[in-house]
Write a protein that holds these residues in place. Structure first.
Motif, short mmCIF file in Angstrom:
data_model
loop_
_atom_site.label_atom_id
_atom_site.label_comp_id
_atom_site.label_asym_id
_atom_site.label_seq_id
_atom_site.Cartn_x
_atom_site.Cartn_y
_atom_site.Cartn_z
N UNK A 84 96.04 53.72 -9.29
CA UNK A 84 97.04 52.94 -8.30
C UNK A 84 97.75 52.80 -9.28
N UNK A 85 97.42 52.94 -11.00
CA UNK A 85 98.16 52.93 -12.02
C UNK A 85 99.08 54.12 -12.11
N UNK A 86 98.28 55.17 -12.15
CA UNK A 86 99.17 56.88 -12.21
C UNK A 86 100.49 56.82 -10.90
N UNK A 87 99.84 56.20 -9.82
CA UNK A 87 100.71 56.63 -9.06
C UNK A 87 102.16 55.21 -9.41
N UNK A 88 101.52 54.33 -10.28
CA UNK A 88 102.91 53.54 -10.31
C UNK A 88 103.43 54.10 -11.22
N UNK A 89 102.60 54.72 -12.28
CA UNK A 89 103.26 55.87 -13.41
C UNK A 89 104.68 56.32 -12.94
N UNK A 90 103.66 57.56 -12.05
CA UNK A 90 105.12 58.73 -11.32
C UNK A 90 105.76 57.32 -10.40
N UNK A 109 114.17 58.40 -13.56
CA UNK A 109 114.58 59.48 -13.48
C UNK A 109 115.77 59.40 -13.17
N UNK A 110 116.04 59.40 -11.77
CA UNK A 110 116.47 59.78 -10.51
C UNK A 110 118.03 58.36 -10.97
N UNK A 113 118.02 63.86 -19.79
CA UNK A 113 116.54 64.52 -20.68
C UNK A 113 116.03 65.51 -19.82
N UNK A 114 115.06 66.39 -21.13
CA UNK A 114 114.47 67.29 -19.85
C UNK A 114 113.27 66.87 -19.75
N UNK A 115 112.70 65.87 -20.28
CA UNK A 115 111.35 65.43 -19.28
C UNK A 115 111.39 64.30 -17.43
N UNK A 116 113.22 64.49 -17.86
CA UNK A 116 113.55 63.99 -16.83
C UNK A 116 113.66 65.10 -15.80
N UNK A 117 114.56 66.08 -16.42
CA UNK A 117 114.68 67.22 -15.40
C UNK A 117 113.57 67.95 -14.88
N UNK A 118 112.39 68.08 -15.58
CA UNK A 118 111.28 68.67 -15.04
C UNK A 118 110.46 67.82 -14.02
N UNK A 119 110.52 66.24 -13.99
CA UNK A 119 110.04 66.02 -13.49
C UNK A 119 110.78 65.36 -12.12
N UNK A 120 112.24 65.72 -11.99
CA UNK A 120 113.21 65.43 -10.86
C UNK A 120 112.57 67.42 -10.32
N UNK A 121 112.71 68.41 -11.12
CA UNK A 121 112.97 69.51 -10.69
C UNK A 121 111.36 69.36 -10.04
N UNK A 122 110.33 69.23 -10.53
CA UNK A 122 108.76 69.06 -9.60
C UNK A 122 108.51 68.16 -8.58
#
Length: 306
Positions: A252-258, A265-266, A273-282
């Motif tokens: 639950x914690x991981x899901x919340x973090x995701x 990022x949205x 930011x590079x991290x958010x770009x990767x997250x959005x791409x994923x």
């Protein structure tokens, strides 16, 4: 010898051969002892005296053959008068006799008898007759003996019947006593059997109670030897439930973090930011994969329907 209560001459002086004359001597009682000392005196005359009764020992004068007791006041003869078995001549004229003793039937040698002028029982008086001459007196002796023998026989029969009745009564009492004793023995036997059965039931009950107590004691001892935890109800293992809860919390914690990261990022300025770009791409790749998977399922479903 008594004369009005006094003493008189010796009897030997009055003895004439075998005859002893004691008549008119005013005798109140018979001198039996003196007479017994004169066994030769077989003929005895006691008439015309004041004799009311004869002593019982008078019947011991068994040597008498002829006896004259007339003109006295005799009311009865001794019961054992029949002991004078040698008596042949008996004169009882003018006395107060009513009956004769049954033993009179034993005078089997009696040949002459005079019972006149006595208040005899009517039956006896009829049997005895008048005795007015020698022949009648002899007939009186025969008839009276027969009559007395008949009375004796009847009394013997009555005595025998009485004895028989007494014996039967005794047998009946003995039989009743035996039956009573047998009944008492049977009752005691039954009571003894009942008592034995009662004791046996008590013994069985005590034995069963003892066995039950021993079983209970053994069970309690076995339970006492077991660990304390074994007596408690089984509880589910806590570490398993704790581990599951921990994994669930982590997921639950991981899901919340995701979700937070994805939202950040949205929706925020950090989406370039590079991290958010990767997250959005994923995220977009996952959505595309899911859509492709759904399209594939629809195609497969249509194929299966065709």
């Amino acid at each position: 010898m008594s004369r009005g209560g006094g003493k008189g001459p010796s009897l030997k002086d009055k003895l004439d051969g075998n005859e002893l004359d004691l008549s008119l001597c005013d005798l109140n009682e018979v001198p039996v002892r003196e007479l017994a000392a004169l066994p030769k005196a077989t003929i005895l005359d006691l008439s015309c005296n004041n004799l009311i009764s004869l002593p019982s020992d008078f019947c011991s004068l068994m040597h008498l053959v002829k006896l004259d007791l007339s003109k006295n006041r005799l009311q009865q003869l001794p019961l054992d008068f029949g002991r004078l078995v040698n008596l042949q001549h008996l004169d009882l004229l003018n006395n107060r006799l009513v009956t004769l003793p049954v033993s009179f039937a034993q005078l089997k040698n009696l040949k002459w008898l005079d019972l006149k002028d006595n208040p005899l029982d009517p039956v006896l008086a009829k049997v005895a007759g008048d005795c007015l001459d020698e022949k009648q007196c002899k007939q009186a002796a025969v008839k009276v003996l027969q009559h007395m023998k008949a009375i004796q026989s009847e009394q013997d029969r009555q005595r025998q019947r009485k004895l028989q009745a007494e014996r039967e009564m005794e047998k009946k009492r003995e039989a009743e006593q035996r039956a009573k004793e047998a009944q008492e023995r049977e009752l005691r036997k039954r009571e003894k059997a009942e008592e034995k059965e009662r004791r046996r039931r008590e013994y069985d009950a005590q034995k069963a109670a003892k066995q039950e107590m021993e079983k209970k004691t053994k069970k309690e001892a076995v339970q006492a030897r077991k660990p304390a935890s074994s007596s408690r109800p089984p509880q589910p293992p806590r570490h398993k439930h704790s581990w599951s809860r921990s994994v669930l919390r982590v997921l639950l914690f991981v899901l919340l973090c995701v979700l937070c990261t994805l939202a950040t990022c949205k929706l925020t300025e950090l989406q370039r930011q590079p991290l958010c770009v990767s997250v959005n791409t994923l995220y977009e790749d996952v959505l595309a994969a899911l859509q492709n998977h759904k399209t594939l399922q629809n195609m497969l479903q249509q194929n299966s329907q065709q």
